[in-house]
Scaffold this motif. Structure first.
Motif, PDB file in Angstrom:
ATOM      1  N   LEU A  96      23.458  48.102  17.596  1.00 13.71           N
ATOM      2  CA  LEU A  96      24.547  48.615  16.760  1.00 13.71           C
ATOM      3  C   LEU A  96      24.044  49.792  15.941  1.00 13.71           C
ATOM      4  N   ASP A 154      20.029  39.623  12.175  1.00 12.34           N
ATOM      5  CA  ASP A 154      19.038  38.633  11.734  1.00 12.34           C
ATOM      6  C   ASP A 154      19.715  37.329  11.272  1.00 12.34           C
ATOM      7  N   ASN A 200      10.268  42.959  18.443  1.00 16.77           N
ATOM      8  CA  ASN A 200      11.532  43.623  18.786  1.00 16.77           C
ATOM      9  C   ASN A 200      11.271  44.960  19.468  1.00 16.77           C
ATOM     10  N   GLU A 210      23.055  43.444  21.831  1.00 15.07           N
ATOM     11  CA  GLU A 210      23.690  44.761  21.714  1.00 15.07           C
ATOM     12  C   GLU A 210      23.068  45.553  20.551  1.00 15.07           C
ATOM     13  N   GLY A 251      10.647  44.443  10.459  1.00 11.00           N
ATOM     14  CA  GLY A 251      10.730  43.007  10.746  1.00 11.00           C
ATOM     15  C   GLY A 251       9.334  42.416  10.783  1.00 11.00           C
ATOM     16  N   VAL A 252       9.236  41.144  10.447  1.00 16.75           N
ATOM     17  CA  VAL A 252       7.927  40.497  10.497  1.00 16.75           C
ATOM     18  C   VAL A 252       7.921  39.232  11.347  1.00 16.75           C
ATOM     19  N   SER A 253       9.089  38.664  11.624  1.00  8.51           N
ATOM     20  CA  SER A 253       9.108  37.348  12.254  1.00  8.51           C
ATOM     21  C   SER A 253       8.946  37.412  13.767  1.00  8.51           C
ATOM     22  N   ASN A 254       9.614  38.371  14.394  1.00  3.02           N
ATOM     23  CA  ASN A 254       9.681  38.408  15.854  1.00  3.02           C
ATOM     24  C   ASN A 254       9.188  39.745  16.389  1.00  3.02           C
ATOM     25  N   ILE A 306      18.700  45.707  21.746  1.00  2.00           N
ATOM     26  CA  ILE A 306      17.508  45.207  21.059  1.00  2.00           C
ATOM     27  C   ILE A 306      17.002  44.021  21.877  1.00  2.00           C
TER      28      ILE A 306
HETATM   29  N1  LIG Z   1      21.513  44.626  16.883  1.00  2.00           N
HETATM   30  C1  LIG Z   1      20.778  45.595  16.326  1.00  2.00           C
HETATM   31  N2  LIG Z   1      21.201  46.868  16.361  1.00  2.00           N
HETATM   32  C2  LIG Z   1      20.423  47.858  15.811  1.00  2.00           C
HETATM   33  N3  LIG Z   1      19.226  47.651  15.245  1.00  2.00           N
HETATM   34  C3  LIG Z   1      18.773  46.383  15.181  1.00  2.00           C
HETATM   35  C4  LIG Z   1      19.513  45.286  15.709  1.00  2.00           C
HETATM   36  N4  LIG Z   1      18.790  44.152  15.521  1.00  2.00           N
HETATM   37  C5  LIG Z   1      17.656  44.522  14.911  1.00  2.00           C
HETATM   38  N5  LIG Z   1      17.628  45.871  14.709  1.00  2.00           N
HETATM   39  C6  LIG Z   1      16.548  46.657  14.115  1.00  2.00           C
HETATM   40  O1  LIG Z   1      15.341  45.963  14.310  1.00  2.00           O
HETATM   41  C7  LIG Z   1      14.688  45.736  13.051  1.00  2.00           C
HETATM   42  C8  LIG Z   1      14.016  44.369  13.070  1.00  2.00           C
HETATM   43  O2  LIG Z   1      14.995  43.353  13.242  1.00  2.00           O
HETATM   44  P1  LIG Z   1      14.947  42.031  12.379  1.00  2.00           P
HETATM   45  O3  LIG Z   1      15.097  42.368  10.916  1.00  2.00           O
HETATM   46  O4  LIG Z   1      15.918  41.098  12.975  1.00  2.00           O
HETATM   47  O5  LIG Z   1      13.438  41.586  12.607  1.00  2.00           O
HETATM   48  P2  LIG Z   1      12.801  40.162  12.605  1.00  2.00           P
HETATM   49  O6  LIG Z   1      11.331  40.316  12.728  1.00  2.00           O
HETATM   50  O7  LIG Z   1      13.494  39.367  13.686  1.00  2.00           O
HETATM   51  O8  LIG Z   1      13.280  39.558  11.240  1.00  2.00           O
HETATM   52  P3  LIG Z   1      12.691  39.556   9.758  1.00  2.00           P
HETATM   53  O9  LIG Z   1      13.463  40.633   9.023  1.00  2.00           O
HETATM   54  O10 LIG Z   1      13.045  38.190   9.297  1.00  2.00           O
HETATM   55  O11 LIG Z   1      11.260  39.816   9.812  1.00  2.00           O
HETATM   56  C9  LIG Z   1      15.782  45.873  12.003  1.00  2.00           C
HETATM   57  O12 LIG Z   1      15.280  46.338  10.788  1.00  2.00           O
HETATM   58  C10 LIG Z   1      16.715  46.898  12.640  1.00  2.00           C
HETATM   59  O13 LIG Z   1      16.229  48.197  12.353  1.00  2.00           O
END
Ligand SMILES: Nc1ncnc2c1ncn2[C@@H]1O[C@H](COP(=O)(O)OP(=O)(O)OP(=O)(O)O)[C@@H](O)[C@H]1O
Ligand SMILES: N[C@@H](CCO)C(=O)O
Length: 323
Positions: A110, A216, A38, A108, A33-36, A54
């Motif tokens: 997943l 996402d 986590n 949650e 991920g790059v936006s937030n 998460i």
């Molecule tokens: N509900 C979830 N259950 C399991 N894994 C999750 C969940 N939400 C996010 N993840 C994990 O966290 C990683 C980062 O999440 P996400 O892709 O939403 O990042 P982001 O920075 O918010 O978005 P972006 O992809 O736009 O940069 C995902 O690739 C996944 O591996």
């Protein structure tokens, strides 16, 4: 790298303490991920809450006024049996709260992994799940305008400017004219629902052929369901060399139509909307490309990949729903 904000062990424990999920056992920053920012969080669990979550801290590109829509949509879809994560509500009933001046949500966890080279069976599964999401979302009471609609794509490419676009690839400036054509499309006859609009394989978790999670939702919006189908088609049905994978394309549309058959209006506009969908990613990627320094840690996504897919839909899109 996607932990932009440092939260110490005490901060995390205090935050988790606001929820009825037991106490903190483990928290690990997630690199993807790059936006937030986590974290994968594990707790002792409480009252059937589960133990893995998460934790997301919203860093950029998200207007907090949209959080009730994004998080409310997750709860609405989860309650209807769609494979999306539920949001945890704190003891005051809120689905997000402020931490270190930023909004945070506990979601949650997943199981599943994102497919890197989807099989036709996986494409069929995601088509069916997407149609199920559209049907389940139809009575969601909130709406959100699409900030990345076809007019926005044209405006972004326009703001980049033909000269800058040409520095990325000589074929890119032509996409600006195509984006203006897409922006003028009349989509008013297309049935609408709440849509994900960014359902790339990296936003889908799967175990074998089963979709275990759509994640996402931060581009989700109210709009034509056909746009969501074409975004997903464009994101899932091309190989690493950008060649169209007909087996996946046919399976994805079949899977979708096994749950929600397309209307004649949707079939007629499939190619044009698919081209507009490609231009949305040409635009956001071109803007990011020009805004991101060459030595930045973030990996830039190549705009021409979707310009080439635009060309595919231009040449062959109308035939995809024939027969
Ligand atoms: N509900 C979830 N259950 C399991 N894994 C999750 C969940 N939400 C996010 N993840 C994990 O966290 C990683 C980062 O999440 P996400 O892709 O939403 O990042 P982001 O920075 O918010 O978005 P972006 O992809 O736009 O940069 C995902 O690739 C996944 O591996
Ligand atoms: N999924 C998008 C990034 C988020 O808009 C892309 O691949 O360009």
């Amino acid at each position: 790298m996607a932990v932009y904000t440092h939260l110490g062990a005490e901060d995390l424990a205090r935050l988790i303490g606001e929820y009825d999920v037991g106490s903190l056992v483990m928290a690990k920053g997630i690199a993807e991920g790059v936006s937030n920012s986590n974290w994968l969080v594990e707790t002792t669990g409480s009252g059937g809450s589960g133990t893995r979550f998460i934790l997301t801290l919203y860093e950029r590109r998200i207007d907090y006024a949209d959080l009730p829509y994004f998080l409310g949509l997750l709860d609405h879809l989860a309650a209807k049996g769609c494979p999306v994560p539920r949001t945890m509500h704190d003891r005051d009933g809120a689905s997000w709260r402020m931490v270190e001046g930023k909004a945070a949500a506990l979601i949650e966890f997943l199981p599943g992994v994102s497919p890197t080279r989807p099989t036709p069976t996986q494409a069929r599964s995601i088509g069916a799940v997407l149609a199920g999401l559209h049907l389940a979302a139809a009575d969601f009471p909130q709406t959100r305008a699409n900030a990345m609609d076809f007019a926005a794509s044209a405006a972004i490419l326009d703001a980049c400017g033909a000269a800058a676009l040409e520095t990325i690839d000589p074929a890119l400036p032509a996409m600006l004219d195509h984006a203006r054509v897409a922006a003028a499309l009349d989509l008013s006859a297309l049935p609408q629902s709440q849509t994900h609009t960014d359902l790339f394989p990296d936003n889908v978790l799967m175990l074998g052929e089963d979709v275990t999670g759509l994640i996402d939702f931060y581009f989700a919006c109210t709009g034509p369901m056909l746009l969501d189908l074409t975004v997903t088609h464009a994101a899932w049905c091309f190989d690493a060399a950008n060649a169209y994978r007909a087996d996946c394309g046919v399976a994805l549309i079949d899977g979708y139509q096994s749950v929600r058959p397309l209307t004649p209006e949707e079939r007629a506009l499939f190619a044009d909307v698919a081209k507009g969908a490609c231009l949305r990613f040409v635009a956001s990627r071109a803007e990011d490309w020009l805004d991101t320094p060459d030595d930045a840690l973030v990996t830039r996504k190549y705009p021409m990949q979707f310009a080439q897919r635009w060309q595919f839909y231009h040449d062959h899109g109308a035939a995809l729903l024939a027969g």
